[in-house]
Scaffold this motif. Structure first.
Motif, short mmCIF file in Angstrom:
data_model
loop_
_atom_site.label_atom_id
_atom_site.label_comp_id
_atom_site.label_asym_id
_atom_site.label_seq_id
_atom_site.Cartn_x
_atom_site.Cartn_y
_atom_site.Cartn_z
N PHE A 267 -1.01 -15.53 7.22
CA PHE A 267 0.38 -15.10 6.94
C PHE A 267 1.21 -15.14 8.22
O PHE A 267 1.60 -14.10 8.76
CB PHE A 267 0.40 -13.67 6.37
CG PHE A 267 -0.53 -13.46 5.20
CD1 PHE A 267 -0.17 -13.91 3.93
CD2 PHE A 267 -1.75 -12.80 5.37
CE1 PHE A 267 -1.03 -13.71 2.85
CE2 PHE A 267 -2.59 -12.59 4.31
CZ PHE A 267 -2.25 -13.05 3.03
N PRO A 268 1.47 -16.35 8.73
CA PRO A 268 2.15 -16.45 10.04
C PRO A 268 3.55 -15.82 10.07
O PRO A 268 3.91 -15.18 11.05
CB PRO A 268 2.21 -17.96 10.30
CG PRO A 268 2.05 -18.59 8.96
CD PRO A 268 1.20 -17.66 8.16
N GLU A 269 4.35 -16.02 9.01
CA GLU A 269 5.71 -15.48 9.02
C GLU A 269 5.71 -13.96 8.95
O GLU A 269 6.44 -13.29 9.69
CB GLU A 269 6.49 -16.06 7.84
CG GLU A 269 6.72 -17.56 7.94
CD GLU A 269 7.53 -18.10 6.77
OE1 GLU A 269 7.96 -17.27 5.92
OE2 GLU A 269 7.73 -19.32 6.71
N GLN A 270 4.89 -13.41 8.07
CA GLN A 270 4.82 -11.96 7.93
C GLN A 270 4.23 -11.32 9.20
O GLN A 270 4.66 -10.26 9.63
CB GLN A 270 3.96 -11.60 6.71
CG GLN A 270 4.00 -10.12 6.35
CD GLN A 270 3.20 -9.82 5.10
OE1 GLN A 270 2.71 -10.73 4.43
NE2 GLN A 270 3.04 -8.55 4.79
N PHE A 271 3.26 -12.02 9.80
CA PHE A 271 2.63 -11.49 11.02
C PHE A 271 3.62 -11.52 12.19
O PHE A 271 3.59 -10.64 13.05
CB PHE A 271 1.39 -12.31 11.36
CG PHE A 271 0.53 -11.69 12.43
CD1 PHE A 271 -0.45 -10.75 12.11
CD2 PHE A 271 0.71 -12.02 13.76
CE1 PHE A 271 -1.22 -10.18 13.09
CE2 PHE A 271 -0.07 -11.45 14.76
CZ PHE A 271 -1.04 -10.51 14.42
N ALA A 272 4.49 -12.54 12.22
CA ALA A 272 5.46 -12.66 13.31
C ALA A 272 6.40 -11.46 13.35
O ALA A 272 6.86 -11.05 14.42
CB ALA A 272 6.26 -13.95 13.16
N GLU A 273 6.68 -10.88 12.19
CA GLU A 273 7.55 -9.70 12.14
C GLU A 273 6.91 -8.47 12.77
O GLU A 273 7.60 -7.53 13.15
CB GLU A 273 7.92 -9.41 10.68
CG GLU A 273 8.73 -10.51 10.03
CD GLU A 273 9.00 -10.23 8.55
OE1 GLU A 273 8.55 -9.14 8.08
OE2 GLU A 273 9.63 -11.05 7.88
N LEU A 274 5.56 -8.49 12.88
CA LEU A 274 4.83 -7.34 13.45
C LEU A 274 4.58 -7.48 14.95
O LEU A 274 4.07 -6.55 15.58
CB LEU A 274 3.47 -7.19 12.76
CG LEU A 274 3.45 -6.79 11.31
CD1 LEU A 274 2.01 -6.77 10.81
CD2 LEU A 274 4.07 -5.42 11.12
N SER A 275 4.93 -8.65 15.50
CA SER A 275 4.54 -8.93 16.88
C SER A 275 5.06 -7.91 17.88
O SER A 275 4.38 -7.56 18.85
CB SER A 275 5.03 -10.33 17.28
OG SER A 275 6.44 -10.42 17.15
#
Length: 523
Positions: free
Chosen positions: A269-277
């Motif tokens: 889930f690259p897009e969703q994970f990017a929001e958590l960075s």
């Protein structure tokens, strides 16, 4: 002075215990572990042990020999060796006074009646070892303790190429053994004339350095516990964040697979994970272990944080802070002796009782030390701790070894030792005093000056209440001026006293010459 005209220790063991009580102090518990951690654990142990062998033990031996031979305090002893070097003893007294001032604030929680409940120095010398042994046993059983011990004995070899590492190793040896303060000369001046100070110098030096390493084992075990707890708490927060963000089952992520799941979720889930960075913390055990906390922060904050997480925390707290009290009082006894013994050797003070002189010095230190209890007290404490007894110790000890080796003379010093011990010092001591020790000290002194100049404006750790953390802050102009005064005030005693003696002798010679001229004319 006659050989039996001075008070003596009741036994050689009492002298050894006094030296151990003085030398083994707060620096063993907080300064050595801090430096060890700051320079990469085991990477600091190598230069430290080298400096112990090449500088610490030989110079400890030298100061005991001078005190026992001259049977005078530091001022009188160095004046007897060379009249122009009385200022060397005065510089030691000033340095000891600075140390007493800021040590007072550390010992401010001690009770006078408690101190007098334990009687001359057996309890203060032995009790800290009992507490450290208890702490070591308890510390090694804590979760994650081995992580800290492993960090301590894993050297970062690149630190050996750092001159600051060697400077800190040398100054720690001087500070820890008490070299240059005049305390050892004062202690040894009360020895029997034929006391075997050679064996005592080796014993006390090894006990002191062994205690530093022993205390570091305890410290790094607790570091390991604290760092592991912080690391696992960070992983737990990360685990909770991932579970809530991706609606995963409770048992799908555990502490041991957090990093594996981070990679998996980042790939899936690259897009969703990017929001958590920006919310993910960098959980790193190595970073937790390498976060150095200096001085009082180590003694009163890190230990306290670790203690509160232990069962029966009040018991461990009482034992630990009582140990700090004993260490501080033992060191203060030696530093007060370094001040009062040279003063007592002056004729105009010889009629004052010991109690009155000791009381005057203690009250004076108390009054001057009250500045450390103000709102800006920690600011002044840091300046005294960092600059009051570092530069001056290097220079004092350097002048001491050069004076004995090249002004008083090695051969003459050998004969003095033979007169006291019945044999001359072996080749090791002579090579150290005459060559290796002074060369090393000169190199360290030059490195210290160069580093100080290249370091720019001196800085200190200031608490930022808005950020909730400490940050490097430059000293203001008046703070820099005061640091300069601290650095110069003690060492300036050496040239100023020499100049004074020179002027006095020249004045006396001129007066004598005039008197002879008058006598000739009259005749």
């Amino acid at each position: 002075m006659a050989k039996d005209a001075r008070d003596n220790w009741e036994s050689p063991m009492q002298f050894v215990m006094a030296c151990v009580s003085y030398a083994v102090g707060l620096g063993n518990v907080w300064r050595f572990p801090y430096l060890c951690q700051m320079h990469g654990g085991g990477g600091f142990l190598i230069p430290y042990l080298v400096m112990l062998l090449l500088e610490g033990v030989p110079l400890f031996y030298l100061e005991l020999a001078i005190g026992q031979k001259m049977r005078l305090g530091s001022i009188g002893a160095w004046t007897a060796i060379c009249p122009y070097l009385g200022g060397l003893g005065l510089a030691s007294v000033v340095t000891s006074m600075y140390l007493c001032l800021y040590y007072n604030i550390i010992n401010a929680w001690s009770f006078w009646y408690l101190f007098h409940s334990f009687q001359v120095v057996y309890f203060t010398a032995t009790f800290p070892y009992v507490v450290l042994l208890i702490y070591l046993i308890r510390g090694m059983t804590l979760h994650g303790a081995l992580n800290g011990v492993k960090y301590m004995f894993t050297p970062k070899m690149e630190e050996l190429a750092n001159p600051t590492t060697w400077i800190n190793a040398a100054t720690q040896i001087f500070f820890s053994l008490g070299l240059g303060f005049g305390s050892l000369i004062a202690f040894a001046s009360y020895n029997q004339y034929h006391n075997n100070f050679e064996r005592q110098a080796i014993i006390v030096s090894l006990i002191n350095s062994g205690t530093s390493i022993f205390a570091s084992l305890v410290t790094f075990a607790i570091y390991g516990f604290k760092a592991t707890i912080n690391y696992e708490n960070c992983l737990e927060r990360t685990r909770t964040l991932l579970l809530n963000s991706f609606n995963l089952a409770e048992d799908s992520i555990i502490i041991s697979n957090v990093f594996e799941m981070i990679e998996k979720l980042n790939t899936t889930f690259p897009e969703q994970f990017a929001e958590l960075s920006n919310k993910l913390e960098d959980c790193n055990l190595e970073n937790e272990l390498s976060t150095a906390v200096e001085g009082t922060g180590l003694a009163f904050i890190v230990y306290s944080e670790a203690i509160k997480n232990m069962p029966l925390s009040q018991l461990w707290s009482v034992l630990y802070f009582f140990m700090l009290l004993m260490l501080g009082m033992g060191s203060m006894l030696g530093n007060i002796t370094a001040i009062t013994t040279p003063l007592r050797d002056f004729k105009f003070l010889s009629s004052i009782s010991n109690e009155a002189l000791n009381g005057f010095v203690c009250v004076l230190c108390l009054l001057l030390g009250l500045g450390f209890t103000t709102r800006s007290g920690n600011y002044w404490f840091t300046m005294f701790n960092d600059y009051g007894a570092t530069f001056s110790l290097l220079l004092i000890v350097l002048i001491e070894v050069i004076t004995v080796s090249y002004i008083y003379g090695i051969k003459r010093f050998e004969k003095d030792i033979e007169d006291m011990l019945g044999h001359r010092p072996n080749w090791f001591w002579k090579i150290m005093w005459g060559g290796i020790s002074p060369l090393l000290l000169i190199s360290l002194f030059l490195f210290y000056v160069i580093n100080y100049i290249q370091g720019g404006t001196p800085t200190y750790q200031a608490w930022n209440k808005d950020l909730g953390k400490t940050e490097q802050t430059e000293y203001p102009l008046f703070g820099q001026a005061f640091i300069g005064l601290l650095l110069v005030s003690s060492v300036s005693c050496v040239p100023l006293t020499a100049l004074y003696i020179f002027c006095q002798r020249r004045k006396h010679a001129q007066r004598h010459k005039q008197q002879r001229t008058v006598n000739t004319v009259a005749a």
